[in-house]
Design a protein around this motif. Structure first.
Motif, short mmCIF file in Angstrom:
data_model
loop_
_atom_site.label_atom_id
_atom_site.label_comp_id
_atom_site.label_asym_id
_atom_site.label_seq_id
_atom_site.Cartn_x
_atom_site.Cartn_y
_atom_site.Cartn_z
N VAL A 63 9.88 3.66 -1.81
CA VAL A 63 9.23 3.86 -3.11
C VAL A 63 7.89 4.55 -2.86
O VAL A 63 6.96 3.97 -2.29
CB VAL A 63 9.03 2.52 -3.85
CG1 VAL A 63 8.33 2.76 -5.19
CG2 VAL A 63 10.38 1.84 -4.08
N ASP A 64 7.83 5.80 -3.27
CA ASP A 64 6.66 6.64 -3.03
C ASP A 64 5.57 6.36 -4.06
O ASP A 64 5.83 5.81 -5.14
CB ASP A 64 7.11 8.11 -3.11
CG ASP A 64 5.99 9.08 -2.79
OD1 ASP A 64 5.49 9.04 -1.65
OD2 ASP A 64 5.61 9.85 -3.69
N LYS A 65 4.34 6.77 -3.73
CA LYS A 65 3.22 6.56 -4.64
C LYS A 65 3.41 7.30 -5.96
O LYS A 65 2.82 6.93 -6.99
CB LYS A 65 1.91 6.98 -3.99
CG LYS A 65 1.79 8.47 -3.69
CD LYS A 65 0.44 8.80 -3.06
CE LYS A 65 0.32 10.29 -2.77
NZ LYS A 65 -1.00 10.62 -2.15
N SER A 66 4.27 8.33 -5.98
CA SER A 66 4.51 9.09 -7.21
C SER A 66 5.63 8.49 -8.06
O SER A 66 5.96 9.04 -9.11
CB SER A 66 4.86 10.54 -6.86
OG SER A 66 6.14 10.62 -6.23
N THR A 81 5.42 -1.82 4.65
CA THR A 81 4.38 -1.01 4.02
C THR A 81 4.08 0.20 4.89
O THR A 81 3.96 0.08 6.11
CB THR A 81 3.10 -1.84 3.85
OG1 THR A 81 3.41 -3.06 3.17
CG2 THR A 81 2.07 -1.07 3.04
N VAL A 82 3.96 1.38 4.26
CA VAL A 82 3.70 2.61 5.01
C VAL A 82 2.58 3.39 4.34
O VAL A 82 2.29 3.22 3.16
CB VAL A 82 4.96 3.49 5.12
CG1 VAL A 82 6.06 2.79 5.90
CG2 VAL A 82 5.46 3.91 3.73
N ALA A 83 1.99 4.28 5.14
CA ALA A 83 0.89 5.10 4.62
C ALA A 83 1.39 6.27 3.79
O ALA A 83 0.62 6.85 3.02
CB ALA A 83 0.04 5.61 5.78
N GLY A 84 2.62 6.65 3.94
CA GLY A 84 3.15 7.79 3.21
C GLY A 84 4.54 8.16 3.67
O GLY A 84 5.19 7.43 4.44
N LEU A 85 5.00 9.32 3.24
CA LEU A 85 6.37 9.75 3.49
C LEU A 85 6.65 9.88 4.98
O LEU A 85 7.72 9.47 5.46
CB LEU A 85 6.64 11.08 2.79
CG LEU A 85 8.01 11.71 3.03
CD1 LEU A 85 9.13 10.78 2.57
CD2 LEU A 85 8.11 13.07 2.34
N LEU A 123 7.52 0.60 1.11
CA LEU A 123 6.61 0.79 -0.01
C LEU A 123 5.36 1.56 0.42
O LEU A 123 4.73 1.24 1.44
CB LEU A 123 6.19 -0.57 -0.56
CG LEU A 123 5.35 -0.55 -1.84
CD1 LEU A 123 6.21 -0.17 -3.03
CD2 LEU A 123 4.69 -1.91 -2.06
N HIS A 124 5.01 2.57 -0.38
CA HIS A 124 3.75 3.28 -0.14
C HIS A 124 2.58 2.31 -0.35
O HIS A 124 2.55 1.54 -1.32
CB HIS A 124 3.62 4.46 -1.10
CG HIS A 124 2.55 5.43 -0.72
ND1 HIS A 124 1.21 5.13 -0.82
CD2 HIS A 124 2.61 6.70 -0.23
CE1 HIS A 124 0.49 6.17 -0.43
NE2 HIS A 124 1.33 7.13 -0.05
N ARG A 125 1.62 2.36 0.56
CA ARG A 125 0.51 1.41 0.53
C ARG A 125 -0.25 1.43 -0.79
O ARG A 125 -0.75 0.39 -1.26
CB ARG A 125 -0.44 1.73 1.70
CG ARG A 125 -1.59 0.73 1.85
CD ARG A 125 -2.32 0.94 3.16
NE ARG A 125 -1.52 0.45 4.29
CZ ARG A 125 -1.10 1.23 5.30
NH1 ARG A 125 -1.42 2.52 5.33
NH2 ARG A 125 -0.39 0.71 6.28
#
Length: 420
Positions: A231-234, A325-329, A263-265
């Motif tokens: 699930v991206d921040k966008s 949890t991840v910082a991004g793509l 999940l994007h942080r």
């Protein structure tokens, strides 16, 4: 064991001979068989469910395989629907794949043909018995069914019913053979190069590994499903909640169910809301990394535990999942690359470039954007049913149905040409 081994060897020989006879039947007859079987399945509901209850009585309700083994009137209705769907599909055998005329006058045609005899090794899913039979018969293949002891009472009743329908339509019942369920007979099937043209294992990683490592016949692997959704921040959060909930709880015992939410942080504050339905309505057990755990602690209604290494790269097959949890793509892609079984992977995002990079980068049989991985299924893909979901790349990948159960041959017509 000698009697059972003799029974197995006789069944394999009979299946080989019956496969040769299938070439004489046109698709009208095959459709009639499958239509009759669909009706007979509904009519025999009581008998089938009684056999299924006997199988279920030997299994712990908490076993993840219990739901796979379970049949119900609704599931039998779905099976009958799938049989009719397969019956209505165009028959692939005889399809002209390629045709050309050479400079020397030879006329070449490349035509679809059956594999011959297909052995499917599976565990506790009696619906597989119907799917394999339908797809093999539609492609004029004989099938050898090596189910487990878990579902043997159900399988025996179902295959007896199939034999009766085949005999009614004048087709040798030996085109479907139910092998003894005991594990010691599997090696004999995998070594039967004179009888079996292809083996397809469906089940646990241990079963698939055993088949691959011990077979002398060709094998198509249907690997375990270790499934991620990023699930991206966008992402649209309402959409994301619906997608991950469906992917996890619709039927958690199947191979395309969600195992790890990535999940994007930036979305950590929204995580409790994303997990509300899974916690309150389904009591999903969550193994969360440290960041996700801190956010969910005392705000998640289900069982919450801290994740350890073994909770990533695990196919849960139950109401359990992990959260990463991840910082991004880029970090999400690295996590998927490390743990994926190359089955089904998904992204929820609104940013077009993020979506395209995900779809182009992820190496899996089915890659999704903004929808649930629950759709990795032959019936959902418009194939009528499936014989398995291949996670390899040779010959077939993803849900396998009619075309994947065929090979081809070259037909060469001449007028006296000889090679100089």
């Amino acid at each position: 064991m000698k009697d059972q081994l003799a029974y197995l060897e006789q069944g394999l020989r009979a299946a080989r001979e019956a496969a040769r006879q299938l070439a004489q039947y046109d698709d009208t007859k095959i459709r009639a068989v499958l239509e009759t079987l669909a009706g007979r399945t509904l009519a025999a509901e009581k008998q089938i469910l009684e056999a299924n209850r006997a199988d279920l009585s030997r299994m712990d309700v908490s076993d993840p395989k219990y739901d796979r083994l379970l049949l119900s009137p609704e599931r039998l209705a779905d099976i009958a629907h799938d049989l009719r769907s397969v019956a209505a599909l165009p028959a692939p055998v005889g399809e002209l794949l390629e045709q050309r005329r050479l400079d020397n006058g030879l006329e070449l045609s490349k035509v679809r043909v059956p594999m011959g005899v297909i052995a499917v090794i599976f565990e506790s899913r009696p619906n597989v018995t119907f799917d394999v039979f339908a797809l093999c018969l539609k492609t004029l293949n004989a099938c050898v069914l090596k189910g487990s002891s878990d579902a043997h009472d159900t399988n025996r009743v179902v295959v007896d019913m199939m034999h009766g329908v085949l005999a009614e339509h004048g087709i040798d019942p030996a085109v479907v053979f139910l092998a003894p369920p005991q594990r010691e007979y599997l090696s004999h099937i995998l070594q039967a190069t004179d009888s079996i043209d292809l083996a397809i294992p469906r089940g646990s990683k241990a079963l698939i590994d055993f088949v691959r490592d011990n077979a002398r016949v060709p094998v198509i692997e249907t690997g375990a499903g270790i499934v991620h959704t990023y699930v991206d921040k966008s992402a649209d959060l309402a959409m994301a909640k619906a997608i991950i909930t469906n992917a996890k709880v619709r039927r958690p015992s199947v191979c395309n169910a969600l195992d790890t939410l990535i999940l994007h942080r930036d979305l950590l504050p929204s995580l409790p809301a994303l997990m509300t339905t899974m916690g309150e309505d389904y009591r999903v057990e969550v193994f969360a990394d440290e960041e996700a755990y801190r956010v969910l602690d005392r705000r998640y209604a289900g069982v919450l535990q801290r994740a350890s290494a073994e909770h990533f790269g695990t196919e849960f097959l139950s109401l359990k999942m992990s959260v990463k949890t991840v910082a991004g793509l880029s970090e999400a892609l690295e996590h998927i690359h490390r743990y994926s079984s190359k089955h089904s992977e998904a992204i929820v995002a609104e940013d077009p470039q993020t979506i395209e990079r995900f779809l182009n980068s992820v190496d899996a049989a089915a890659v999704y954007a903004n929808t649930s991985t629950a759709f990795t299924d032959g019936g959902q893909f418009g194939m009528g049913a499936e014989i398995g979901i291949s996670t390899q790349k040779l010959h077939a990948r993803g849900p396998m149905a009619l075309p994947e159960l065929t090979s081809y041959k070259w037909i060469v017509k001449g007028a006296g040409q000889i090679r100089k």
